[in-house]
Design a protein around this motif. Structure first.
Motif, PDB file in Angstrom:
ATOM      1  N   UNK A 165      17.319  28.464  39.074  1.00  0.00           N
ATOM      2  CA  UNK A 165      17.765  29.816  39.391  1.00  0.00           C
ATOM      3  C   UNK A 165      17.647  30.150  40.872  1.00  0.00           C
ATOM      4  N   UNK A 166      16.812  29.412  41.584  1.00  0.00           N
ATOM      5  CA  UNK A 166      16.618  29.677  43.005  1.00  0.00           C
ATOM      6  C   UNK A 166      17.535  28.833  43.890  1.00  0.00           C
ATOM      7  N   UNK A 167      18.357  27.985  43.268  1.00  0.00           N
ATOM      8  CA  UNK A 167      19.286  27.122  43.988  1.00  0.00           C
ATOM      9  C   UNK A 167      20.676  27.752  43.930  1.00  0.00           C
ATOM     10  N   UNK A 168      21.158  28.238  45.062  1.00  0.00           N
ATOM     11  CA  UNK A 168      22.450  28.929  45.099  1.00  0.00           C
ATOM     12  C   UNK A 168      23.577  28.058  44.571  1.00  0.00           C
ATOM     13  N   UNK A 169      23.607  26.800  44.960  1.00  0.00           N
ATOM     14  CA  UNK A 169      24.681  25.910  44.523  1.00  0.00           C
ATOM     15  C   UNK A 169      24.632  25.684  43.018  1.00  0.00           C
TER      16      UNK A 169
END
Length: 265
Positions: free
Chosen positions: A86-90
């Protein structure tokens, strides 16, 4: 969680707008577009009453209601379902590449998500769970995600075929629909908002909810001002208004705008 798509009876009872993977096909099949709907943008912090008031006002006006928060909740649910970071934009943006998201604009709200595997998940209830709510800020913090969902929201409204749509959520009056003819910032004191929210959340005390709201307000204040309306935005403070009065306040604002539009034609 994995209910089939709505049957013919419920489909006839509520207008469903589909976005995502099926959007291109639907757009090609669409007939000539109707006149642009009147857009009513409503912002406000958690517990201000914007969701319930927006829905009731939309029903009074014969408009649709677009709950933008449901999309962020659904995206958070989808991230957990697919084990995405969830913290990875991609990683979160990749979900938007494959999902099909659908939400009813009229009648009882129904939200479904398909993740590219042909299985349609009815997430209407699941996205309201407290654990999902706690994850929304983690997917909404990504600029690319917000930009793509904002584009989706604008498309949903434009293709709704309705006379008007009330769109409510966060950053609606300033980012999603800054040119909407009606823009409302709905607020209430933290104490009043905590009292309202405590009645909706089982197992949490007023003090716990108030602490959560104050923490969220402090976090929101870093990126948005939910208590000072932007130029052209009407402030509606519901601290001392009951539900019916809050709905009436919004309806009056919209009808006043409709009157001005008719006079200018």
């Amino acid at each position: 969680m994995e209910d089939a798509v709505t049957d013919a009876a419920s489909a006839a009872a509520a207008l469903t707008v589909i976005t995502g993977a099926a959007q291109a096909e639907r757009a090609q099949q669409a007939e000539a577009p109707n006149a642009a709907p009147l857009l009513v943008a409503i912002d406000g912090p958690a517990g201000s009453g914007k969701s319930s008031v927006s829905r009731a006002a939309a029903e009074r006006l014969g408009f649709g209601i677009l709950d933008t928060g449901a999309a962020y909740r659904s995206l958070a649910w989808a991230a957990v379902e697919t084990s995405a970071d969830l913290d990875d934009s991609a990683a979160v943006a990749a979900i938007l590449d494959v999902w099909t998201y659908a939400i009813t604009l009229r009648g009882q709200q129904r939200v479904t998500v398909e993740l590219g595997d042909g299985v349609v998940h009815d997430v209407t209830t699941a996205i309201r769970a407290h654990d999902v709510s706690g994850l929304v800020s983690r997917v909404s913090k990504h600029p690319e995600v917000r930009e793509r969902l904002n584009e989706m929201f604008r498309r949903i409204v434009a293709e709704s075929g309705l006379p008007g749509v009330v769109i409510e959520g966060r950053d609606i009056t300033t980012v999603v629909a800054p040119d909407a003819p009606v823009r409302v910032l709905m607020t209430a004191s933290p104490e009043v908002r905590a009292q309202r929210r405590a009645g909706e959340l089982d197992g949490l005390t007023h003090a716990q909810v108030l602490a959560d709201i104050e923490a969220r307000d402090a976090k929101d204040a870093q990126v948005v001002d939910f208590f000072t309306p932007a130029p052209g935005v009407t402030l509606v403070d519901t601290s001392n208004l009951n539900f019916a009065q809050s709905v009436e306040a919004v309806v009056e604002i919209v009808r006043a705008a409709q009157g001005v539009a008719e006079e200018s034609e």
